[in-house]
Design a protein around this motif. Structure first.
Motif, PDB file in Angstrom:
ATOM      1  N   GLY A  14       0.970  -1.077   0.145  1.00 46.14           N
ATOM      2  CA  GLY A  14      -0.077  -0.046  -0.188  1.00 46.14           C
ATOM      3  C   GLY A  14       0.833   1.248  -0.011  1.00 46.14           C
ATOM      4  N   ALA A  15       1.882   1.183  -0.779  1.00 45.58           N
ATOM      5  CA  ALA A  15       3.073   2.406  -0.792  1.00 45.58           C
ATOM      6  C   ALA A  15       2.752   3.295  -1.787  1.00 45.58           C
ATOM      7  N   ASN A  40      -2.427   0.243  -8.669  1.00 47.62           N
ATOM      8  CA  ASN A  40      -2.379   0.928  -9.499  1.00 47.62           C
ATOM      9  C   ASN A  40      -1.112   1.125 -10.089  1.00 47.62           C
ATOM     10  N   ALA A  41      -0.717   0.850 -11.434  1.00 50.52           N
ATOM     11  CA  ALA A  41       0.592   1.002 -11.784  1.00 50.52           C
ATOM     12  C   ALA A  41       1.082   2.217 -11.934  1.00 50.52           C
ATOM     13  N   GLN A  46       4.884   6.325  -9.949  1.00 51.79           N
ATOM     14  CA  GLN A  46       5.076   7.654  -9.723  1.00 51.79           C
ATOM     15  C   GLN A  46       5.668   7.974  -8.393  1.00 51.79           C
ATOM     16  N   VAL A  47       5.422   7.099  -7.239  1.00 56.13           N
ATOM     17  CA  VAL A  47       5.950   7.127  -5.997  1.00 56.13           C
ATOM     18  C   VAL A  47       7.867   6.475  -6.058  1.00 56.13           C
ATOM     19  N   ALA A  48       7.595   5.288  -6.988  1.00 53.25           N
ATOM     20  CA  ALA A  48       8.965   4.959  -7.160  1.00 53.25           C
ATOM     21  C   ALA A  48       9.801   5.579  -7.943  1.00 53.25           C
ATOM     22  N   GLY A  49       9.265   6.378  -9.185  1.00 51.18           N
ATOM     23  CA  GLY A  49       9.953   7.546  -9.632  1.00 51.18           C
ATOM     24  C   GLY A  49      10.549   8.565  -8.893  1.00 51.18           C
ATOM     25  N   ALA A  50       9.903   9.177  -7.874  1.00 45.56           N
ATOM     26  CA  ALA A  50       9.997  10.339  -7.305  1.00 45.56           C
ATOM     27  C   ALA A  50      11.353   9.790  -6.207  1.00 45.56           C
ATOM     28  N   ILE A  51      11.257   8.598  -5.747  1.00 44.52           N
ATOM     29  CA  ILE A  51      12.242   8.183  -4.864  1.00 44.52           C
ATOM     30  C   ILE A  51      13.867   7.950  -5.606  1.00 44.52           C
ATOM     31  N   ALA A  61       6.096  -3.410  -7.436  1.00 46.12           N
ATOM     32  CA  ALA A  61       5.354  -4.661  -7.554  1.00 46.12           C
ATOM     33  C   ALA A  61       3.843  -4.380  -7.135  1.00 46.12           C
ATOM     34  N   LEU A  62       3.220  -4.929  -8.085  1.00 44.64           N
ATOM     35  CA  LEU A  62       1.654  -4.915  -8.549  1.00 44.64           C
ATOM     36  C   LEU A  62       1.064  -6.050  -8.080  1.00 44.64           C
ATOM     37  N   GLY A  63      -0.142  -5.600  -7.502  1.00 51.64           N
ATOM     38  CA  GLY A  63      -1.135  -7.069  -7.218  1.00 51.64           C
ATOM     39  C   GLY A  63      -2.001  -6.440  -6.084  1.00 51.64           C
ATOM     40  N   ASP A  64      -3.281  -7.294  -6.158  1.00 51.10           N
ATOM     41  CA  ASP A  64      -4.281  -7.317  -5.150  1.00 51.10           C
ATOM     42  C   ASP A  64      -3.986  -8.274  -4.119  1.00 51.10           C
ATOM     43  N   LEU A  65      -3.575  -7.701  -2.912  1.00 47.45           N
ATOM     44  CA  LEU A  65      -3.229  -8.636  -1.693  1.00 47.45           C
ATOM     45  C   LEU A  65      -4.540  -9.226  -1.271  1.00 47.45           C
ATOM     46  N   ALA A  66      -5.912  -8.705  -1.739  1.00 46.84           N
ATOM     47  CA  ALA A  66      -6.900  -9.631  -1.342  1.00 46.84           C
ATOM     48  C   ALA A  66      -7.172 -10.928  -1.923  1.00 46.84           C
TER      49      ALA A  66
END
Length: 265
Positions: A14-15, A40-41, A46-51, A61-66
């Protein structure tokens, strides 16, 4: 202070926004490589790019943990780049239904998204931590686990389950070099909370100016020693301490970051 996180790899679920984003950014600033999880890719990238733009290391890493399949996808993507030293379980949902309209299906849905999702990632990441002989699991809980309110009972109960499973896990991990702890936030300001406050202000007579609304909402809803809402970065700071080797002697703990909202000895 050097938190000794250089060379560590951390998966933050959830990052792609909010608290998870704050944790991911702060971990990266301390030298850890961060796996930014989201559904949401675009938002996750966007967060990873800012880092990365700030000089840090981050992948997505993308995926629905439910779902089991989604958890598999996230674990596979996270471990592709190497072992995971730190797991931050943060992803989940909030439901504002009450005892009158939260049906059994709602309880199951929220429990799956908020508790079983944590279990899915623990089961997929812990085995390789045992091979490392060191690791950190930090589960995000909440004050409503300790002092639930009459509203959203199914959501309150999932926070209590997170606290409970974290302590049980700590006992299970005795002697492995892996610790399991909880960070329990109070009311944290974010865009969704801000929007809710503005919409609710006329009903409760909190005024029209945002700062006045926040001040009166705190007094009515979450009276605490600081007189304000918390910030994501303040919760992230507590999380970072627990991820560090400096916190080796903390096991099965619950760190409250709530301005003193919860009253306990």
């Amino acid at each position: 202070m050097d938190l000794q996180l250089k060379g560590k790899r951390a998966l933050v679920t959830g990052a792609s926004s909010g608290l998870g984003e704050a944790i991911a950014r702060m971990l990266a600033a301390e030298g850890a490589e961060v796996i930014v999880h989201g559904r949401n890719a675009d938002r996750a990238e966007q967060v990873a790019g800012a880092i990365r733009d700030a000089g840090g290391l981050a992948v997505v890493a993308l995926g629905d943990l439910a779902t089991d399949a989604g958890a598999d996808a996230v674990a596979d993507a996270a471990l592709e780049g190497g072992a995971i030293d730190i797991l931050i379980n943060n992803a989940g949902v909030v439901s504002h239904k009450n005892w009158s309209d939260a049906m059994a299906g709602d309880w199951l849905e929220v429990y799956n998204a908020n508790v079983v999702s944590y279990v899915r990632m623990i089961r997929r990441i812990i085995p390789q931590m045992k091979e490392l002989g060191w690791g950190r699991v930090i589960n995000i809980g909440g004050g409503l686990a300790i002092q639930p309110i009459k509203e959203q009972p199914h959501y309150n109960a999932t926070l209590a389950a997170r606290h409970n499973l974290s302590v049980s896990l700590a006992r299970q991990l005795q002697g492995t070099g892996i610790t399991s702890n909880v960070v329990s936030p109070g009311a944290i300001m974010n865009p969704m909370v801000e929007e809710w406050l503005i919409n609710a202000a006329p009903k409760f007579g909190w005024g029209t100016e945002l700062e006045e609304i926040k001040r009166k909402a705190v007094m009515d809803l979450i009276p605490n020693d600081t007189g304000r809402f918390g910030r994501p970065e303040e919760v992230a700071g507590a999380v970072l301490y627990l991820t560090s080797p400096l916190a080796d002697y903390i096991s099965g703990g619950i760190i409250r970051v709530d301005g003193g909202t919860m009253k306990s000895l």
